[in-house]
Motif scaffolding. Structure first.
Motif, short mmCIF file in Angstrom:
data_model
loop_
_atom_site.label_atom_id
_atom_site.label_comp_id
_atom_site.label_asym_id
_atom_site.label_seq_id
_atom_site.Cartn_x
_atom_site.Cartn_y
_atom_site.Cartn_z
N THR A 22 -20.54 -14.43 -1.79
CA THR A 22 -21.41 -13.28 -1.53
C THR A 22 -20.53 -12.04 -1.39
O THR A 22 -19.38 -12.12 -0.99
CB THR A 22 -22.22 -13.43 -0.22
N VAL A 23 -21.11 -10.90 -1.72
CA VAL A 23 -20.48 -9.60 -1.47
C VAL A 23 -21.48 -8.83 -0.62
O VAL A 23 -22.54 -8.44 -1.09
CB VAL A 23 -20.17 -8.85 -2.78
N SER A 24 -21.13 -8.63 0.64
CA SER A 24 -22.04 -7.94 1.55
C SER A 24 -21.73 -6.45 1.68
O SER A 24 -22.57 -5.69 2.16
CB SER A 24 -22.01 -8.59 2.94
N ASP A 25 -20.51 -6.04 1.28
CA ASP A 25 -20.14 -4.63 1.38
C ASP A 25 -19.33 -4.23 0.15
O ASP A 25 -18.10 -4.39 0.13
CB ASP A 25 -19.34 -4.39 2.66
N PRO A 26 -20.01 -3.72 -0.89
CA PRO A 26 -19.31 -3.33 -2.12
C PRO A 26 -18.22 -2.28 -1.91
O PRO A 26 -17.23 -2.27 -2.64
CB PRO A 26 -20.43 -2.80 -3.01
N GLU A 27 -18.38 -1.41 -0.92
CA GLU A 27 -17.35 -0.40 -0.66
C GLU A 27 -16.07 -1.04 -0.15
O GLU A 27 -14.97 -0.66 -0.55
CB GLU A 27 -17.87 0.65 0.32
N LYS A 28 -16.19 -2.01 0.73
CA LYS A 28 -15.01 -2.74 1.22
C LYS A 28 -14.35 -3.50 0.07
O LYS A 28 -13.13 -3.54 -0.03
CB LYS A 28 -15.38 -3.70 2.34
N LEU A 29 -15.17 -4.09 -0.79
CA LEU A 29 -14.62 -4.82 -1.93
C LEU A 29 -13.86 -3.88 -2.86
O LEU A 29 -12.76 -4.22 -3.33
CB LEU A 29 -15.74 -5.54 -2.70
N ALA A 30 -14.38 -2.71 -3.10
CA ALA A 30 -13.70 -1.74 -3.96
C ALA A 30 -12.37 -1.29 -3.35
O ALA A 30 -11.35 -1.21 -4.05
CB ALA A 30 -14.61 -0.54 -4.22
N ALA A 31 -12.37 -1.03 -2.05
CA ALA A 31 -11.13 -0.62 -1.38
C ALA A 31 -10.11 -1.76 -1.41
O ALA A 31 -8.92 -1.53 -1.66
CB ALA A 31 -11.43 -0.20 0.06
N TYR A 32 -10.57 -2.97 -1.16
CA TYR A 32 -9.70 -4.15 -1.23
C TYR A 32 -9.11 -4.28 -2.64
O TYR A 32 -7.91 -4.53 -2.80
CB TYR A 32 -10.49 -5.42 -0.88
N GLY A 33 -9.94 -4.11 -3.65
CA GLY A 33 -9.49 -4.27 -5.04
C GLY A 33 -8.34 -3.34 -5.38
O GLY A 33 -7.38 -3.74 -6.03
N LYS A 34 -8.42 -2.11 -4.94
CA LYS A 34 -7.34 -1.15 -5.21
C LYS A 34 -6.04 -1.59 -4.55
O LYS A 34 -4.97 -1.58 -5.15
CB LYS A 34 -7.73 0.24 -4.72
N LEU A 35 -6.13 -1.99 -3.28
CA LEU A 35 -4.93 -2.42 -2.56
C LEU A 35 -4.39 -3.74 -3.09
O LEU A 35 -3.17 -3.93 -3.19
CB LEU A 35 -5.23 -2.54 -1.06
N ALA A 36 -5.29 -4.66 -3.43
CA ALA A 36 -4.85 -5.97 -3.93
C ALA A 36 -4.11 -5.84 -5.24
O ALA A 36 -3.09 -6.51 -5.46
CB ALA A 36 -6.05 -6.91 -4.07
N ARG A 37 -4.59 -4.97 -6.14
CA ARG A 37 -3.89 -4.77 -7.42
C ARG A 37 -2.46 -4.29 -7.19
O ARG A 37 -1.52 -4.76 -7.82
CB ARG A 37 -4.65 -3.77 -8.30
N LEU A 38 -2.30 -3.36 -6.26
CA LEU A 38 -0.96 -2.85 -5.95
C LEU A 38 -0.10 -3.93 -5.29
O LEU A 38 1.12 -3.97 -5.50
CB LEU A 38 -1.06 -1.63 -5.03
N ALA A 39 -0.72 -4.80 -4.51
CA ALA A 39 0.03 -5.83 -3.79
C ALA A 39 0.56 -6.92 -4.70
O ALA A 39 1.62 -7.48 -4.45
CB ALA A 39 -0.87 -6.45 -2.71
N VAL A 40 -0.14 -7.24 -5.78
CA VAL A 40 0.31 -8.33 -6.65
C VAL A 40 1.32 -7.88 -7.69
O VAL A 40 2.11 -8.69 -8.19
CB VAL A 40 -0.86 -9.07 -7.35
N GLN A 41 1.35 -6.61 -8.01
CA GLN A 41 2.25 -6.11 -9.05
C GLN A 41 3.73 -6.41 -8.78
O GLN A 41 4.43 -6.87 -9.68
CB GLN A 41 2.03 -4.62 -9.29
N PRO A 42 4.24 -6.20 -7.57
CA PRO A 42 5.66 -6.49 -7.34
C PRO A 42 6.02 -7.97 -7.52
O PRO A 42 7.18 -8.30 -7.74
CB PRO A 42 5.89 -6.06 -5.88
N TRP A 43 5.03 -8.84 -7.45
CA TRP A 43 5.26 -10.28 -7.60
C TRP A 43 4.98 -10.74 -9.02
O TRP A 43 4.97 -11.94 -9.31
CB TRP A 43 4.40 -11.05 -6.60
N GLY A 44 4.72 -9.80 -9.92
CA GLY A 44 4.49 -10.14 -11.32
C GLY A 44 3.07 -10.60 -11.61
O GLY A 44 2.81 -11.16 -12.68
N GLY A 45 2.13 -10.37 -10.70
CA GLY A 45 0.75 -10.79 -10.90
C GLY A 45 0.07 -10.02 -12.02
O GLY A 45 0.21 -8.80 -12.11
#
Length: 97
Positions: A12-35
């Motif tokens: 479930t996604v109960s808060d699309p705004e939180k998901l969008a904010a998470y998505g931006k940070l998660a993309r940046l977090a995986v890049q240094p590890w080659g994700g």
């Protein structure tokens, strides 16, 4: 060396705004590890007991890199932003050699 994958299926996604904010940070977090993100949302057809909801697939060059990315401070920050904004099934799986 086999690749590894983050596989995340959102129940479930109960808060699309939180998901969008998470998505931006998660993309940046995986890049240094080659994700590399191969699937993020899009159309889904689920069979058997599958969940036809948002699915994310991220590839890493090794299982160790995938785990390190998940445990990194940057990804923990992304998770804190997501908080209770979604319920998901997240796992790290090793690919075939």
């Amino acid at each position: 060396m086999p690749k590894a994958y983050w596989v995340s299926v959102y129940r479930t996604v109960s808060d699309p705004e939180k998901l969008a904010a998470y998505g931006k940070l998660a993309r940046l977090a995986v890049q240094p590890w080659g994700g590399r993100t191969f699937v993020r949302g899009g159309r889904v057809v689920a069979y058997d007991a599958g969940i036809a909801e948002r699915t994310v697939l991220v590839e890493f060059d090794s299982f160790e890199q995938a785990v390190a990315a998940r445990e990194s401070a940057a990804y923990q920050e992304a998770l804190a932003v997501l908080a209770d904004g979604a319920e998901r099934d997240f796992r790290i799986v090793e690919g075939l050699d």
